[in-house]
Design a protein around this motif. Structure first.
Motif, PDB file in Angstrom:
ATOM      1  N   GLY A   1       0.765  -1.199  -0.191  1.00  0.00           N
ATOM      2  CA  GLY A   1       0.000   0.120  -0.053  1.00  0.00           C
ATOM      3  C   GLY A   1       0.712   1.248  -0.115  1.00  0.00           C
ATOM      4  O   GLY A   1       1.958   1.431   0.699  1.00  0.00           O
ATOM      5  N   TYR A   2       0.313   2.286  -0.979  1.00  0.00           N
ATOM      6  CA  TYR A   2       0.905   3.425  -0.926  1.00  0.00           C
ATOM      7  C   TYR A   2      -0.060   4.499  -0.419  1.00  0.00           C
ATOM      8  O   TYR A   2      -1.242   4.577  -1.032  1.00  0.00           O
ATOM      9  CB  TYR A   2       1.390   3.757  -2.350  1.00  0.00           C
ATOM     10  N   PHE A   3       0.126   5.350   0.594  1.00  0.00           N
ATOM     11  CA  PHE A   3      -0.920   6.210   1.022  1.00  0.00           C
ATOM     12  C   PHE A   3      -0.340   7.566   1.310  1.00  0.00           C
ATOM     13  O   PHE A   3       0.652   7.939   2.009  1.00  0.00           O
ATOM     14  CB  PHE A   3      -1.405   5.757   2.479  1.00  0.00           C
ATOM     15  N   LYS A   4      -0.978   8.614   0.988  1.00  0.00           N
ATOM     16  CA  LYS A   4      -0.648  10.033   1.042  1.00  0.00           C
ATOM     17  C   LYS A   4      -1.334  10.411   2.237  1.00  0.00           C
ATOM     18  O   LYS A   4      -2.509  10.220   2.749  1.00  0.00           O
ATOM     19  CB  LYS A   4      -1.405  10.872   0.082  1.00  0.00           C
ATOM     20  N   VAL A   5      -0.384  11.291   3.176  1.00  0.00           N
ATOM     21  CA  VAL A   5      -1.089  12.062   4.260  1.00  0.00           C
ATOM     22  C   VAL A   5      -0.950  13.463   4.148  1.00  0.00           C
ATOM     23  O   VAL A   5       0.323  13.844   3.847  1.00  0.00           O
ATOM     24  CB  VAL A   5      -0.377  11.301   5.565  1.00  0.00           C
ATOM     25  N   ARG A   6      -1.766  14.333   4.398  1.00  0.00           N
ATOM     26  CA  ARG A   6      -1.824  15.793   3.844  1.00  0.00           C
ATOM     27  C   ARG A   6      -0.651  16.400   5.081  1.00  0.00           C
ATOM     28  O   ARG A   6      -0.608  15.970   6.267  1.00  0.00           O
ATOM     29  CB  ARG A   6      -3.088  16.495   4.205  1.00  0.00           C
ATOM     30  N   GLU A   7       0.200  17.137   4.479  1.00  0.00           N
ATOM     31  CA  GLU A   7       1.220  17.720   5.344  1.00  0.00           C
ATOM     32  C   GLU A   7       0.935  18.514   6.614  1.00  0.00           C
ATOM     33  O   GLU A   7       0.083  19.367   6.567  1.00  0.00           O
ATOM     34  CB  GLU A   7       2.218  18.453   4.447  1.00  0.00           C
ATOM     35  N   GLY A   8       1.248  18.014   7.967  1.00  0.00           N
ATOM     36  CA  GLY A   8       0.590  18.792   8.990  1.00  0.00           C
ATOM     37  C   GLY A   8      -0.399  17.907   9.857  1.00  0.00           C
ATOM     38  O   GLY A   8      -0.456  17.832  11.072  1.00  0.00           O
ATOM     39  N   THR A   9      -0.840  16.796   8.929  1.00  0.00           N
ATOM     40  CA  THR A   9      -1.739  16.061   9.899  1.00  0.00           C
ATOM     41  C   THR A   9      -0.920  15.241  10.793  1.00  0.00           C
ATOM     42  O   THR A   9      -0.145  14.620  10.284  1.00  0.00           O
ATOM     43  CB  THR A   9      -2.561  15.039   8.477  1.00  0.00           C
ATOM     44  N   GLY A  10      -1.807  14.908  12.079  1.00  0.00           N
ATOM     45  CA  GLY A  10      -1.014  14.355  12.952  1.00  0.00           C
ATOM     46  C   GLY A  10       0.319  14.952  13.562  1.00  0.00           C
ATOM     47  O   GLY A  10       0.676  14.242  14.719  1.00  0.00           O
ATOM     48  N   LYS A  11       0.496  16.080  13.253  1.00  0.00           N
ATOM     49  CA  LYS A  11       1.709  16.914  13.875  1.00  0.00           C
ATOM     50  C   LYS A  11       1.212  17.591  15.068  1.00  0.00           C
ATOM     51  O   LYS A  11       2.028  18.086  15.966  1.00  0.00           O
ATOM     52  CB  LYS A  11       2.438  17.775  12.913  1.00  0.00           C
ATOM     53  N   LYS A  12       0.083  18.028  15.292  1.00  0.00           N
ATOM     54  CA  LYS A  12      -0.526  18.862  16.186  1.00  0.00           C
ATOM     55  C   LYS A  12      -0.188  18.402  17.661  1.00  0.00           C
ATOM     56  O   LYS A  12       0.204  18.803  18.781  1.00  0.00           O
ATOM     57  CB  LYS A  12      -2.033  19.088  16.193  1.00  0.00           C
ATOM     58  N   ALA A  13      -0.572  17.114  17.761  1.00  0.00           N
ATOM     59  CA  ALA A  13      -0.166  16.189  19.237  1.00  0.00           C
ATOM     60  C   ALA A  13       1.239  16.269  19.456  1.00  0.00           C
ATOM     61  O   ALA A  13       1.546  16.455  20.516  1.00  0.00           O
ATOM     62  CB  ALA A  13      -1.070  14.719  19.022  1.00  0.00           C
ATOM     63  N   GLU A  14       1.976  15.950  18.225  1.00  0.00           N
ATOM     64  CA  GLU A  14       3.432  16.025  18.571  1.00  0.00           C
ATOM     65  C   GLU A  14       4.115  17.100  19.154  1.00  0.00           C
ATOM     66  O   GLU A  14       4.822  17.275  19.747  1.00  0.00           O
ATOM     67  CB  GLU A  14       4.021  15.505  17.117  1.00  0.00           C
ATOM     68  N   SER A  15       3.342  18.499  18.244  1.00  0.00           N
ATOM     69  CA  SER A  15       3.976  19.699  18.851  1.00  0.00           C
ATOM     70  C   SER A  15       3.869  20.147  20.113  1.00  0.00           C
ATOM     71  O   SER A  15       4.230  20.566  20.862  1.00  0.00           O
ATOM     72  CB  SER A  15       3.172  20.646  17.846  1.00  0.00           C
ATOM     73  N   ARG A  16       2.510  19.744  20.512  1.00  0.00           N
ATOM     74  CA  ARG A  16       1.861  19.738  21.812  1.00  0.00           C
ATOM     75  C   ARG A  16       2.804  19.184  22.808  1.00  0.00           C
ATOM     76  O   ARG A  16       3.109  19.566  23.959  1.00  0.00           O
ATOM     77  CB  ARG A  16       0.432  19.393  22.062  1.00  0.00           C
TER      78      ARG A  16
END
Length: 498
Positions: free
Chosen positions: A416-431
């Motif tokens: 499988g090859y899947f795209k993830v919009r840039e920035g998605t999932g980063k909010k929790a990591e940044s917090r």
């Protein structure tokens, strides 16, 4: 004397009982009259939601008392015009699931030939658009507007506008759809099949379950009209074209076994289609279209990986799947990656071996010579969210909708090859990084304070000692014993700091 003393008490009790019985009779008669009055609505009828009602405000009942139309209170502040199965309080129909009016005294339901919901802000919120004489609720739960000129004529009925539920003996045609209460899934009819679809923005719908007509007892004849289905009392979903002979029978668990109660078929919020019957005290599950949890399109949420018999994990194999929270590995995506807004079209890539799509049998594919070619066909297409390549067959399945749950099969020839919009999932990591940074800064600041305080104490001590020695030499003051900073406890430092 005792007899004379007890007589007044007896008379008072007798009078009280007689009055109570008479009051109950009056109340019972009033209730019966009210019930009879609400078995039809005539022109001029109006109603507003009562602030004191917490769940359901009945306005109209059928003659059996099993069904009622009224105001259903939703999330405390909203109102839905609904038909309920009274014994179970189960909603069977709703005027408009996509838009709800406010539970407010300014919201009004009235009948002027049309059944209308209005409020001062939106004016006409919902309307049947008819010119009838009365509103009637049948003992099938069908809400009708009738014309009474000569014989009753049906101008409008709720059976033609189902929401998420079909009931016994209700026809479902190609012009109708069932939509789950959360709006994510729908059921529609094709030329010769029943289909369940996942709904996405921009009117994108992806089929994930399909039941075709077996045509065992009758054939579908081209040009003879569209098919329709009906939930039958015999415990099956019948598919018909012409006449009473079904072209297909989708049997329930109770097929050909009489059950005492009412039947319903509902499209659930998880996308499954389930049938139930009423026992008189509870609903019994009698049918489900999808029996394996991993075959449900959103069983493990966005970018989730479902392992049959083992539950959910995440495609990236690093994010922890938390079913107790929102059941998502990454926030759900919408739309596509074609946006011209800065940053909205950028994406990163997740790859995973041993997976396949839940509904690949219902999807189109193209044959490519390699995994790289399959990936490029998606990479350069902004409406594509991913692709799954089968190295054994060369089939490339392209996903033109946001990624939901995929299935673990363990076959590493399927990639499988899947795209993830840039920035998605980063909010929790940044917090998390912010919290760690603040904690580190606090520790460093505290450490610097302790060191600075130590230096200050050492300097003070040296100064006092120098002064003390000079004074001692003069024969005036002796400094006495002392503790070095290294020998002092942390608690003594805290006390001195305060």
């Amino acid at each position: 004397m005792e007899r004379l003393a007890t007589t007044p008490s007896f008379l008072i009790l007798a009078i009280y009982l007689l009055c109570s019985i008479k009051w109950i009779q009056i109340q019972t008669g009033a209730a019966a009259a009210a019930a009879a009055a609400t078995q039809e609505l005539l022109k001029g009828f109006t109603a507003t939601p009562e602030p004191s009602i917490s769940s359901f405000q009945p306005l109209l009942t059928d003659h059996t008392g099993n069904y009622s139309m009224g105001f259903l209170r939703v999330n405390r502040t909203l109102l839905a015009l609904s038909v309920l199965h009274v014994p179970s309080a189960e909603p069977l129909w709703q005027a408009d699931m996509a838009r709800l009016a406010r539970w407010s005294e300014s919201t009004q339901l009235f009948f002027n030939g049309s059944l209308v919901i209005s409020d001062p802000h939106t004016k006409v919120f919902w309307s049947t658009g008819t010119n009838g004489d009365r509103v009637l609720l049948l003992n099938t739960s069908n809400l009708q507007i009738q014309n009474l000129d000569q014989s009753p004529t049906v101008l409008w009925q709720s059976f033609d506008f189902p929401t998420n539920t079909l009931v016994e003996n209700q026809n479902f045609t190609v012009n109708m759809s069932l939509v789950s209460s959360n709006g994510l899934y729908s059921m529609r009819l094709g030329e010769d099949f029943i289909g369940l679809y996942e709904n996405f923005e921009e009117d994108i719908k992806q089929i994930y379950w399909k039941h075709g007509a077996l045509e065992a007892k009758a054939d579908i004849v081209e040009g003879q009209g569209p098919i329709y289905i009906r939930l039958e009392a015999g415990g099956f979903l019948g598919m018909y074209q012409k006449g009473s002979t079904p072209v297909d029978v989708e049997a329930f668990y109770s097929f050909q076994h009489p059950v005492p109660g009412f039947r319903r078929l509902q499209l659930e919020p998880d996308g499954n289609l389930k049938g139930y019957y009423w026992t008189g005290t509870n609903w019994v599950l009698d049918y489900q279209a999808i029996k394996d949890q991993c075959e449900l399109p959103g069983s493990c949420g966005s970018y989730g990986l479902c392992r049959p018999g083992s539950g959910c994990s995440c495609i990236d194999n690093s994010t922890e799947y938390n079913s107790a929270a929102d059941g998502e590995c990454l926030p759900p995506e919408t739309g596509n990656l074609c946006s011209r807004i800065e940053g909205q079209s950028k994406f990163r890539v997740l790859r995973r071996k041993g997976i396949e799509l839940l509904n690949k049998e219902l999807m189109g594919y193209e044959t490519t010579s390699s995994l790289e070619q399959c990936e490029r066909s998606c990479e350069n297409n902004c409406s594509c969210w991913g692709a799954v390549f089968n190295n054994a067959s060369g089939f490339c399945y392209r996903v033109d909708y946001p990624i939901r749950t995929v299935l673990w099969v363990g076959d590493e020839t399927k990639v499988g090859y899947f795209k993830v919009r840039e920035g998605t999932g980063k909010k929790a990591e940044s917090r998390f990084g912010l919290v760690v940074g603040l904690l580190g800064a606090t520790v460093l600041a505290f450490g610097a304070g302790v060191v600075g305080f130590g230096i200050y104490r050492a300097w003070t001590w040296r100064r006092k000692r120098a002064n003390g020695l000079r004074e001692d030499d003069a024969g005036e003051v002796n400094p006495g014993p002392y503790k070095t900073l290294g020998a002092a406890s942390f608690r003594s430092i805290e006390i001195e700091m305060t």
